[in-house]
Design an enzyme around this catalytic site. Structure first.
Site, PDB file in Angstrom:
ATOM      1  N   ARG A  21       0.835  -1.212   0.000  1.00  0.00           N
ATOM      2  CA  ARG A  21       0.000   0.000   0.000  1.00  0.00           C
ATOM      3  C   ARG A  21       0.869   1.262   0.000  1.00  0.00           C
ATOM      4  O   ARG A  21       0.666   2.184  -0.793  1.00  0.00           O
ATOM      5  CB  ARG A  21      -0.901  -0.020   1.239  1.00  0.00           C
ATOM      6  CG  ARG A  21      -1.678   1.255   1.494  1.00  0.00           C
ATOM      7  CD  ARG A  21      -2.497   1.066   2.765  1.00  0.00           C
ATOM      8  NE  ARG A  21      -3.225   2.272   3.158  1.00  0.00           N
ATOM      9  CZ  ARG A  21      -2.731   3.209   3.934  1.00  0.00           C
ATOM     10  NH1 ARG A  21      -1.479   3.119   4.372  1.00  0.00           N
ATOM     11  NH2 ARG A  21      -3.462   4.256   4.264  1.00  0.00           N
ATOM     12  N   ARG A  25       1.165   3.980  -3.055  1.00  0.00           N
ATOM     13  CA  ARG A  25       0.740   5.377  -2.864  1.00  0.00           C
ATOM     14  C   ARG A  25       1.904   6.364  -3.001  1.00  0.00           C
ATOM     15  O   ARG A  25       1.720   7.490  -3.464  1.00  0.00           O
ATOM     16  CB  ARG A  25       0.020   5.526  -1.523  1.00  0.00           C
ATOM     17  CG  ARG A  25      -1.295   4.754  -1.576  1.00  0.00           C
ATOM     18  CD  ARG A  25      -2.282   5.149  -0.552  1.00  0.00           C
ATOM     19  NE  ARG A  25      -3.579   4.567  -0.891  1.00  0.00           N
ATOM     20  CZ  ARG A  25      -4.608   4.505  -0.077  1.00  0.00           C
ATOM     21  NH1 ARG A  25      -4.511   5.010   1.131  1.00  0.00           N
ATOM     22  NH2 ARG A  25      -5.745   3.976  -0.477  1.00  0.00           N
ATOM     23  N   ARG A  72       6.747 -20.011  -3.600  1.00  0.00           N
ATOM     24  CA  ARG A  72       8.177 -20.283  -3.766  1.00  0.00           C
ATOM     25  C   ARG A  72       8.333 -20.851  -5.173  1.00  0.00           C
ATOM     26  O   ARG A  72       7.752 -21.884  -5.488  1.00  0.00           O
ATOM     27  CB  ARG A  72       8.655 -21.286  -2.708  1.00  0.00           C
ATOM     28  CG  ARG A  72       8.339 -20.855  -1.255  1.00  0.00           C
ATOM     29  CD  ARG A  72       8.976 -21.791  -0.247  1.00  0.00           C
ATOM     30  NE  ARG A  72       8.227 -21.858   1.014  1.00  0.00           N
ATOM     31  CZ  ARG A  72       8.438 -21.074   2.062  1.00  0.00           C
ATOM     32  NH1 ARG A  72       9.341 -20.143   2.016  1.00  0.00           N
ATOM     33  NH2 ARG A  72       7.739 -21.219   3.178  1.00  0.00           N
ATOM     34  N   GLY A 102      11.773 -13.280   2.592  1.00  0.00           N
ATOM     35  CA  GLY A 102      12.853 -13.763   3.455  1.00  0.00           C
ATOM     36  C   GLY A 102      14.132 -14.036   2.680  1.00  0.00           C
ATOM     37  O   GLY A 102      14.322 -13.512   1.570  1.00  0.00           O
ATOM     38  N   ASP A 103      15.001 -14.883   3.232  1.00  0.00           N
ATOM     39  CA  ASP A 103      16.334 -15.060   2.628  1.00  0.00           C
ATOM     40  C   ASP A 103      16.281 -15.560   1.179  1.00  0.00           C
ATOM     41  O   ASP A 103      17.007 -15.058   0.317  1.00  0.00           O
ATOM     42  CB  ASP A 103      17.227 -15.946   3.505  1.00  0.00           C
ATOM     43  CG  ASP A 103      16.555 -17.254   3.895  1.00  0.00           C
ATOM     44  OD1 ASP A 103      15.385 -17.453   3.527  1.00  0.00           O
ATOM     45  OD2 ASP A 103      17.202 -18.073   4.558  1.00  0.00           O
ATOM     46  N   ASP A 127      10.711 -15.402  11.074  1.00  0.00           N
ATOM     47  CA  ASP A 127      11.851 -16.070  11.717  1.00  0.00           C
ATOM     48  C   ASP A 127      12.881 -15.084  12.282  1.00  0.00           C
ATOM     49  O   ASP A 127      13.664 -15.431  13.152  1.00  0.00           O
ATOM     50  CB  ASP A 127      12.563 -16.995  10.718  1.00  0.00           C
ATOM     51  CG  ASP A 127      11.620 -18.038  10.138  1.00  0.00           C
ATOM     52  OD1 ASP A 127      10.572 -18.291  10.759  1.00  0.00           O
ATOM     53  OD2 ASP A 127      11.927 -18.578   9.055  1.00  0.00           O
ATOM     54  N   GLU A 187       9.684 -21.280  31.786  1.00  0.00           N
ATOM     55  CA  GLU A 187      10.779 -21.836  32.588  1.00  0.00           C
ATOM     56  C   GLU A 187      12.012 -22.094  31.728  1.00  0.00           C
ATOM     57  O   GLU A 187      13.140 -21.905  32.162  1.00  0.00           O
ATOM     58  CB  GLU A 187      10.345 -23.147  33.259  1.00  0.00           C
ATOM     59  CG  GLU A 187       9.657 -22.983  34.606  1.00  0.00           C
ATOM     60  CD  GLU A 187       8.302 -22.331  34.504  1.00  0.00           C
ATOM     61  OE1 GLU A 187       7.669 -22.434  33.435  1.00  0.00           O
ATOM     62  OE2 GLU A 187       7.873 -21.692  35.486  1.00  0.00           O
ATOM     63  N   TYR A 250      -0.715 -20.691  12.593  1.00  0.00           N
ATOM     64  CA  TYR A 250      -1.460 -19.659  13.320  1.00  0.00           C
ATOM     65  C   TYR A 250      -0.554 -18.441  13.570  1.00  0.00           C
ATOM     66  O   TYR A 250      -0.986 -17.296  13.515  1.00  0.00           O
ATOM     67  CB  TYR A 250      -1.951 -20.259  14.648  1.00  0.00           C
ATOM     68  CG  TYR A 250      -2.120 -19.272  15.767  1.00  0.00           C
ATOM     69  CD1 TYR A 250      -3.269 -18.486  15.871  1.00  0.00           C
ATOM     70  CD2 TYR A 250      -1.115 -19.099  16.725  1.00  0.00           C
ATOM     71  CE1 TYR A 250      -3.412 -17.567  16.894  1.00  0.00           C
ATOM     72  CE2 TYR A 250      -1.244 -18.185  17.750  1.00  0.00           C
ATOM     73  CZ  TYR A 250      -2.391 -17.418  17.836  1.00  0.00           C
ATOM     74  OH  TYR A 250      -2.524 -16.498  18.839  1.00  0.00           O
TER      75      TYR A 250
HETATM   76  O1  F6P Z   1      10.083 -18.925   7.142  1.00  0.00           O
HETATM   77  C1  F6P Z   1       8.833 -18.741   7.720  1.00  0.00           C
HETATM   78  C2  F6P Z   1       8.241 -20.063   8.153  1.00  0.00           C
HETATM   79  O2  F6P Z   1       6.974 -19.800   8.741  1.00  0.00           O
HETATM   80  C3  F6P Z   1       9.100 -20.899   9.099  1.00  0.00           C
HETATM   81  O3  F6P Z   1       9.077 -20.443  10.416  1.00  0.00           O
HETATM   82  C4  F6P Z   1       8.504 -22.265   8.902  1.00  0.00           C
HETATM   83  O4  F6P Z   1       9.436 -23.269   9.201  1.00  0.00           O
HETATM   84  C5  F6P Z   1       8.179 -22.268   7.424  1.00  0.00           C
HETATM   85  O5  F6P Z   1       8.051 -20.913   7.027  1.00  0.00           O
HETATM   86  C6  F6P Z   1       6.938 -23.016   7.070  1.00  0.00           C
HETATM   87  O6  F6P Z   1       6.861 -23.032   5.679  1.00  0.00           O
HETATM   88  P1  F6P Z   1       5.533 -23.424   4.890  1.00  0.00           P
HETATM   89  O7  F6P Z   1       4.523 -22.324   5.079  1.00  0.00           O
HETATM   90  O8  F6P Z   1       5.958 -23.543   3.469  1.00  0.00           O
HETATM   91  O9  F6P Z   1       5.023 -24.701   5.485  1.00  0.00           O
END
Ligand code: F6P
EC number: 2.7.1.11
Length: 320
Positions: A21, A25, A72, A102-103, A127, A187, A250
Site C-alpha cells: 500500500r 501510494r 516459492r 525472506g532469505d 523467523d 521456565e 497460526y
Molecule cells: O520462514 C517462515 C516459516 O513460517 C518458518 O518459520 C517455517 O518453518 C516455514 O516458514 C513453514 O513453511 P511453509 O509455510 O511452506 O510450510
C-alpha cells in the site's frame, strides 16, 4: 522512472500489505505507475500482474497475509528463469522492482541485481533470521500471536499440574522461541543455537514440582528437535503430566500489530523513494535494539520531544 513493480515472495507474514500500500501510494504521489505481480516470482515469470491504483490498495493495511499472494518458485531458481523474469520486466517497461520476503526471496532479488536490474529488498519473515536488520517485517505480529496463545495455555496448565511444551516456528533460528519465552515467563527455551541438557532440565523441573509449582512452560523452537520426545522424557522424570502444543501457521497470520503496520509503511515508502533517487541493489533494514543512558539533567532540560518529520511526511503521502 515511470513504472515500478512489487512482489511478495516466500512465506507470507503480517505487514506485507502495508508495504504494498505504501509503495503504491508513494509511487502515485510521484506520478509513477505501480504494478503488483501475483504469487511472487512465479507471477513475474507468467507476467501475471495487476495495476496498483490508490483504490486497489485501500482497505488492505489491516489485513494479514499478502493480497498479492506469495509462492516459492522453482523456475526462478534457474538461470533461464531469471533471464525470462528480466525479459518480462523489460517488456512491460518496468524501471525498478521491490521484493518483499525472506532469505530465499532476497537471493532472488540479488539475482536480478546481478543482471543489472534496479531492485530494492524488504526483509519480511517471522523467523527474524535475515542479517543486517534488527527486526524483519512480521516478527512483532507473530510474537504477539505466540504470547496470546501461550498465556491461554498457561491458564489451563496451572489448573492441572501440567508441563507444556509449546513448539514455535523459526526454522533454524531460535529468535521467536527465546523472545517469546522471556515475554511469557517460561521456565525454559530450547533453541537450535544453544545445546541443552535434558537431564538437567528434568532435574530442575522435578525440584520445582516438589516445591509445589503447579505448572511449567517450555518454549521450543521447531529447529531444535522434536517436542514430543522432550515431553516424553519430562513425563518420566519431572512429576508433571505433559502436553505438547504446536502453534504452527497460526503464528503467521492475523491483523498486523501497530509496529508492523508502521514498519511496513516505512519500508514501502522508502523503497520507492530510494528507487526514484537512483539507489538500487540494497535491502532496507531497521536498527533499533540498543539501550542507551542519558543524564537526567539532559532529560529534564530537553523539553518536549519533537514529532518526527518522517511520520508527518508518511501521513501526508499514504492518505491519498
Ligand atoms: O520462514 C517462515 C516459516 O513460517 C518458518 O518459520 C517455517 O518453518 C516455514 O516458514 C513453514 O513453511 P511453509 O509455510 O511452506 O510450510
Amino acid at each position: 522512472m515511470k513504472r515500478l513493480a512489487i512482489l511478495t515472495s516466500g512465506g507470507d507474514c503480517s505487514g506485507m500489505n502495508a508495504v504494498i500500500r505504501a509503495a503504491a501510494r508513494t509511487a502515485i504521489a510521484n506520478d509513477v505507475e505501480m504494478i503488483g505481480y501475483r504469487k511472487g516470482f512465479a507471477g513475474l515469470l507468467k507476467n501475471d500482474y495487476l495495476e496498483l491504483t490508490s483504490r486497489a490498495v485501500s482497505g488492505v493495511l489491516q489485513r494479514g497475509g499478502t493480497f498479492l499472494q506469495s509462492a516459492r518458485s522453482q523456475e526462478f531458481r534457474t538461470e533461464e528463469g531469471r533471464r525470462k523474469a528480466l525479459d518480462n520486466l523489460l517488456q512491460e517497461k518496468v524501471d525498478g522492482l521491490i521484493v518483499i520476503g525472506g532469505d530465499g526471496s532476497l537471493n532472488g532479488a540479488r539475482a536480478l541485481d546481478l543482471l543489472g536490474f534496479p531492485v530494492i529488498g524488504i526483509p519480511a519473515s517471522i523467523d527474524n533470521d535475515i542479517p543486517y536488520t534488527d527486526m524483519a517485517l512480521g516478527v512483532d505480529t507473530a510474537l504477539n500471536n505466540i504470547i496470546y496463545a501461550v498465556d491461554c495455555i498457561k491458564d489451563t496448565a496451572s489448573s492441572h499440574d501440567r508441563a507444556f511444551i509449546v513448539e514455535v516456528m523459526g526454522r533454524n533460528s531460535g529468535y521467536l522461541a527465546s523472545t517469546s519465552a522471556i515475554a511469557t515467563g517460561a521456565e525454559f527455551a530450547i533453541v537450535p543455537e544453544v545445546e541443552f541438557d535434558l537431564t538437567e532440565m528434568c532435574h530442575q523441573l522435578r525440584r520445582r514440582y516438589e516445591e509445589g509449582r503447579t505448572n511449567a512452560l517450555i518454549i521450543m523452537a521447531e529447529g531444535a528437535g522434536h517436542a514430543q520426545e522432550v515431553a516424553d522424557s519430562i513425563k518420566d522424570c519431572a512429576g508433571f503430566e505433559t502436553r505438547v502444543t504446536v502453534l504452527g501457521h497460526y503464528q503467521r497470520g492475523g491483523a498486523p500489530t501497530v509496529f508492523d503496520r508502521l514498519l511496513g509503511s516505512r519500508f514501502g515508502l522508502t523503497a520507492v523513494e530510494l528507487l526514484l533517487s537512483g539507489t538500487k541493489g540494497v535491502m532496507l533494514g531497521l536498527s533499533t535494539t540498543t539501550l542507551t543512558t542519558t543524564p537526567l539533567e539532559m532529560v529534564v532540560k530537553g523539553g518536549q520531544k519533537k514529532l518526527n518529520n518522517e511520520l508527518v511526511h508518511m501521513a501526508d503521502i499514504l492518505g491519498i
